[in-house]
Design a protein around this motif. Structure first.
Motif, mmCIF file in Angstrom:
data_model
loop_
_atom_site.group_PDB
_atom_site.id
_atom_site.type_symbol
_atom_site.label_atom_id
_atom_site.label_comp_id
_atom_site.label_asym_id
_atom_site.label_seq_id
_atom_site.Cartn_x
_atom_site.Cartn_y
_atom_site.Cartn_z
ATOM 1 N N PHE A 1 -15.446 4.230 -24.204
ATOM 2 C CA PHE A 1 -14.336 3.553 -24.868
ATOM 3 C C PHE A 1 -13.533 2.840 -23.790
ATOM 4 O O PHE A 1 -13.081 3.465 -22.837
ATOM 5 N N ASP A 2 -13.414 1.534 -23.928
ATOM 6 C CA ASP A 2 -12.743 0.746 -22.903
ATOM 7 C C ASP A 2 -11.241 1.019 -22.929
ATOM 8 O O ASP A 2 -10.563 0.685 -23.891
ATOM 9 N N THR A 3 -10.754 1.637 -21.861
ATOM 10 C CA THR A 3 -9.345 2.050 -21.849
ATOM 11 C C THR A 3 -8.414 0.976 -21.290
ATOM 12 O O THR A 3 -7.265 1.251 -21.012
ATOM 13 N N LYS A 4 -8.918 -0.252 -21.153
ATOM 14 C CA LYS A 4 -8.040 -1.297 -20.617
ATOM 15 C C LYS A 4 -6.796 -1.471 -21.487
ATOM 16 O O LYS A 4 -5.751 -1.908 -21.014
ATOM 17 N N LEU A 5 -6.926 -1.108 -22.774
ATOM 18 C CA LEU A 5 -5.788 -1.292 -23.676
ATOM 19 C C LEU A 5 -4.683 -0.271 -23.429
ATOM 20 O O LEU A 5 -3.623 -0.329 -24.052
ATOM 21 N N ALA A 6 -4.927 0.657 -22.517
ATOM 22 C CA ALA A 6 -3.850 1.576 -22.142
ATOM 23 C C ALA A 6 -2.776 0.833 -21.356
ATOM 24 O O ALA A 6 -1.660 1.320 -21.205
ATOM 25 N N PHE A 7 -3.140 -0.332 -20.817
ATOM 26 C CA PHE A 7 -2.137 -1.181 -20.161
ATOM 27 C C PHE A 7 -1.512 -2.083 -21.207
ATOM 28 O O PHE A 7 -2.210 -2.864 -21.857
ATOM 29 N N ASN A 8 -0.228 -1.956 -21.370
ATOM 30 C CA ASN A 8 0.426 -2.626 -22.484
ATOM 31 C C ASN A 8 0.340 -4.142 -22.434
ATOM 32 O O ASN A 8 0.301 -4.791 -23.471
ATOM 33 N N ASP A 9 0.263 -4.704 -21.235
ATOM 34 C CA ASP A 9 0.204 -6.170 -21.160
ATOM 35 C C ASP A 9 -1.079 -6.707 -21.782
ATOM 36 O O ASP A 9 -1.157 -7.860 -22.163
ATOM 37 N N LYS A 10 -2.098 -5.841 -21.888
ATOM 38 C CA LYS A 10 -3.361 -6.274 -22.501
ATOM 39 C C LYS A 10 -3.191 -6.556 -23.995
ATOM 40 O O LYS A 10 -4.067 -7.100 -24.638
ATOM 41 N N LEU A 11 -2.073 -6.087 -24.534
ATOM 42 C CA LEU A 11 -1.826 -6.294 -25.955
ATOM 43 C C LEU A 11 -0.954 -7.517 -26.210
ATOM 44 O O LEU A 11 -0.652 -7.846 -27.342
ATOM 45 N N PHE A 12 -0.540 -8.184 -25.123
ATOM 46 C CA PHE A 12 0.314 -9.366 -25.302
ATOM 47 C C PHE A 12 -0.551 -10.606 -25.508
ATOM 48 O O PHE A 12 -0.848 -11.319 -24.574
ATOM 49 N N PHE A 13 -0.980 -10.820 -26.717
ATOM 50 C CA PHE A 13 -1.728 -12.045 -27.009
ATOM 51 C C PHE A 13 -1.371 -12.471 -28.429
ATOM 52 O O PHE A 13 -0.895 -11.665 -29.222
ATOM 53 N N PRO A 14 -1.577 -13.764 -28.749
ATOM 54 C CA PRO A 14 -1.244 -14.207 -30.103
ATOM 55 C C PRO A 14 -2.153 -13.527 -31.132
ATOM 56 O O PRO A 14 -3.326 -13.265 -30.841
ATOM 57 N N ASP A 15 -1.611 -13.258 -32.298
ATOM 58 C CA ASP A 15 -2.365 -12.568 -33.345
ATOM 59 C C ASP A 15 -3.717 -13.207 -33.616
ATOM 60 O O ASP A 15 -4.712 -12.526 -33.828
ATOM 61 N N GLU A 16 -3.728 -14.556 -33.619
ATOM 62 C CA GLU A 16 -4.968 -15.222 -34.019
ATOM 63 C C GLU A 16 -6.077 -15.043 -32.993
ATOM 64 O O GLU A 16 -7.223 -15.356 -33.246
ATOM 65 N N GLU A 17 -5.741 -14.491 -31.807
ATOM 66 C CA GLU A 17 -6.794 -14.234 -30.820
ATOM 67 C C GLU A 17 -7.319 -12.805 -30.904
ATOM 68 O O GLU A 17 -8.144 -12.376 -30.087
ATOM 69 N N SER A 18 -6.865 -12.065 -31.907
ATOM 70 C CA SER A 18 -7.224 -10.645 -32.015
ATOM 71 C C SER A 18 -8.723 -10.398 -31.923
ATOM 72 O O SER A 18 -9.179 -9.481 -31.247
ATOM 73 N N PHE A 19 -9.483 -11.227 -32.645
ATOM 74 C CA PHE A 19 -10.923 -10.981 -32.687
ATOM 75 C C PHE A 19 -11.586 -11.271 -31.354
ATOM 76 O O PHE A 19 -12.643 -10.748 -31.046
ATOM 77 N N GLN A 20 -10.977 -12.151 -30.552
ATOM 78 C CA GLN A 20 -11.547 -12.433 -29.227
ATOM 79 C C GLN A 20 -11.108 -11.376 -28.211
ATOM 80 O O GLN A 20 -11.870 -10.961 -27.358
ATOM 81 N N ARG A 21 -9.857 -10.934 -28.315
ATOM 82 C CA ARG A 21 -9.306 -10.034 -27.309
ATOM 83 C C ARG A 21 -9.652 -8.567 -27.555
ATOM 84 O O ARG A 21 -9.693 -7.776 -26.627
ATOM 85 N N LEU A 22 -9.824 -8.206 -28.812
ATOM 86 C CA LEU A 22 -10.134 -6.812 -29.112
ATOM 87 C C LEU A 22 -11.625 -6.698 -29.404
ATOM 88 O O LEU A 22 -12.176 -7.500 -30.140
ATOM 89 N N ASP A 23 -12.252 -5.712 -28.830
ATOM 90 C CA ASP A 23 -13.693 -5.589 -28.985
ATOM 91 C C ASP A 23 -14.055 -4.117 -28.890
ATOM 92 O O ASP A 23 -13.797 -3.471 -27.872
#
Ligand SMILES: [Zn+2]
Length: 604
Positions: A428-450
């Motif tokens: 499980f990719d834990t990069k999302l434990a860094f909060n800045d990784k969640l700072f992206f526009p909603d419409e990029e969700s499918f590209q940024r989250l995997d």
């Protein structure tokens, strides 16, 4: 003590299109833009035949109760229309502040020799509605032309482009609805669910510059809000087409009705010399009120611990061991991702349906004597494409997949696969434990989250899932699960957008990469003619989403006996007939509006 319980509520809820109403309301303000309707489709060629303007392909009216009582205290049609016009302007003003998600799923149809239609192609659009400058949307799935008012670039002589904002347009009756633009004919009174409505036919007057609505409207007889309209826009533009549609609004806040469902269908739309368009589409709106995760609210509730309680904790206070630290780190990434998905409106808030799924997971764990450290949660992705995946110890399953699974054993099959990823401790990719990784526009969700797993992990999960199922209460009921896979294998290639996952691994629609394919062997052969063999359900039959809160629940509609094989409609789109209800007016204290909306709903 863990128990094996049955989640039999899920077994065969076999109803097609009954998605019932959610509840609540937003806020109005002033002024509306006057934007002409945008066509949902454009073509490289002008139509050789003028398309029919009558809403003849619209679905039949729902069963009605007699409601011929006289209007309350002799209100004239003229008075009613004044109120309707006033409310439509209020509606447009409200919608400028609303940013719900809009999803359109479309199936192109082909008729066989017997007159039966089957889907042969599909399309998918997901975006956030922005009507601050007329109906527009921002795409989550990156279609060309999405979000622009310009027509998409044409690629061939007869190529057709469905324009997503064209579907979003169908939530609007008329951006500048005025009595002077139309002729009105009162038809009758009729109940839609528990709402008594006035049914009125409306026709644009001759000689108008812009296209206007032509068809029928249903107006609730308390405040005179339009709750449903069915027809098309007229006149048809030279090079584009307006489709026929059936548009429904739900009472989401006291006195306020907002768009929730649009069904679109064309069976014989001539779009060129030889080209005829035959399709049906469902548009759903939800995520009107996304303040659910507003941490500012929580902040006001933080209580400062008394010195006593701090002392109480100090006995157990210690740094995390490396293993515990790793688990906490993963948990942090998991919670970040889930919070984000819920905040965007892609994930339903925790609710009752999650618990039913958790019961099935628990059945698998208990009968296999597995004791995992930490809880396993189940959550629901609100979109239609069939997908399931894991985020840390959370299993996510899409609304569309829950809708089409035929029974609890097939649900257990899906959950067993995801559970296996967790049991096997897959990456499980834990990069999302860094909060800045969640700072992206909603419409990029499918590209940024995997949340995809590797092929090897997928295979391992399949093998493990099979072992889990063999020890489970579902071991003798896997025939239907196999049947579901067979149906998916058969229909998948024609419905790539339904099968394509946005965040996880593909369920697989092809021959070789089908998930859990070893269950195929034990399944009976697929027989489309047999009424008692249900391999998959239509879309939208099981899960009901509250468009205001995003809460999901199981549809209460009772299963109906099928009268012909045509009614099986596996993986198919059907019209909407929500059971309309009115929010009780006693809930004024509950009117807490979304930030950004002007204060209270002004109800007379
Ligand atoms: Zn997997």
């Amino acid at each position: 003590m863990q128990m094996v319980r049955s989640a039999s509520v899920l077994i065969l809820i076999l109803s097609a299109c009954v998605l019932a109403a959610g509840a609540q309301t937003p806020a109005p303000s002033a002024a509306q833009p006057a934007v002409p309707p945008q066509p949902a489709l454009n073509s490289a060629t002008a139509p050789s035949t003028a398309p029919s303007t009558a809403p003849s392909t619209a679905p039949a009216a729902p069963p009605t109760q007699s409601a011929d009582a006289p209007p309350p205290s002799a209100v004239t049609l003229n008075d009613v229309l004044d109120r309707v016009v006033q409310h439509e302007h209020l509606f447009m003003a409200q919608m400028r502040h609303m940013h719900p998600l809009v999803e359109t799923y479309l199936q192109d149809l082909k008729s066989d020799g017997d007159g039966n239609t089957t889907p042969v192609k599909d399309q998918y659009f997901l975006g956030r509605l922005d009507m601050s400058d007329g109906p527009e949307d921002t795409s989550f799935v990156g279609q060309p032309g999405f979000g622009h008012r310009m027509l998409a670039k044409l690629t061939g002589l007869y190529s057709l482009h469905y324009l997503p904002m064209g579907f979003a347009q169908m939530v609007v009756l008329d951006t500048d609805f005025q009595k002077k633009f139309y002729n009105f004919t009162f038809v009758r009174r009729e109940f839609l669910g528990e709402i008594r409505c006035l049914v009125i036919d409306i026709k644009p007057k001759e000689g108008q510059k812009s296209s206007r609505f032509l068809g029928r409207i249903w107006v609730e007889d308390q405040d005179y809000n339009v709750v449903r309209f069915n027809g098309s826009y007229y006149p048809q533009p030279k090079i584009n087409f307006f489709f026929h549609f059936d548009s429904w609004r739900l009472n989401m806040r006291p006195g306020v009705w907002l768009p929730a469902y649009v069904y679109t269908e064309e069976s014989n739309l001539k779009t060129g010399l030889t080209k005829t368009l035959h399709f049906k589409a469902q548009t759903r709106l939800w995520g009107y009120d996304l303040k659910g995760l507003n941490k500012n609210e929580e902040f006001t509730q933080i209580l400062i611990d008394s010195p006593q309680s701090i002392n109480d904790q100090s006995a157990a206070a210690a740094d995390a061991t490396p293993v515990v630290a790793e688990r906490m780190w993963e948990k942090q990434a998991e919670e970040n991702a889930i919070d984000r998905l819920q905040k965007i409106g892609l994930l339903a808030p925790p609710g009752e349906v999650d618990k039913i799924l958790a019961t099935v997971v628990n059945n698998l764990l208990v009968t296999n004597n597995i004791d995992l450290q930490g809880d396993i949660n189940c959550r629901i992705l609100l979109t239609s494409p069939l997908e399931s995946f894991t985020i840390g110890h959370t299993i996510v399953i899409s609304r569309g997949l829950l809708d089409v699974l035929p029974d609890e054993a097939s649900l257990a099959m899906v959950l067993a696969h995801e559970l296996s990823h967790i049991v096997l401790g897959h990456h499980f990719d834990t990069k999302l434990a860094f909060n800045d990784k969640l700072f992206f526009p909603d419409e990029e969700s499918f590209q940024r989250l995997d949340f995809k797993h590797t092929g090897a992990e997928e295979e391992a999960a399949d093998t493990k899932a099979l072992a889990l199922l063999k020890n489970s209460p579902y071991k003798d009921k896997l025939g239907n699960a196999g049947l579901f896979l067979k149906a998916l294998q058969q229909k998948g290639p024609d419905l790539p957008h339904l099968i394509r996952p946005h965040l996880g691994n593909s369920f697989g629609g092809g021959k070789n990469n089908l998930r859990m394919s070893s269950l195929l062997a034990s399944a009976p052969s697929l027989d489309e003619k047999r009424l008692d063999q249900i391999a998959a359900l239509p879309l939208g039959g099981r899960i009901k989403v509250d468009p205001w809160t995003d809460q999901v629940e199981l549809s209460k509609a009772k299963p109906v006996a099928l009268t012909s094989a045509r009614e099986k409609m596996e993986f198919e789109i059907t019209p909407f007939f929500p059971y309309l209800t009115r929010l009780s007016t006693g809930g004024a204290e509950k009117v807490a509006l979304t930030t950004g909306s002007p204060s209270q709903a002004q109800q007379k």
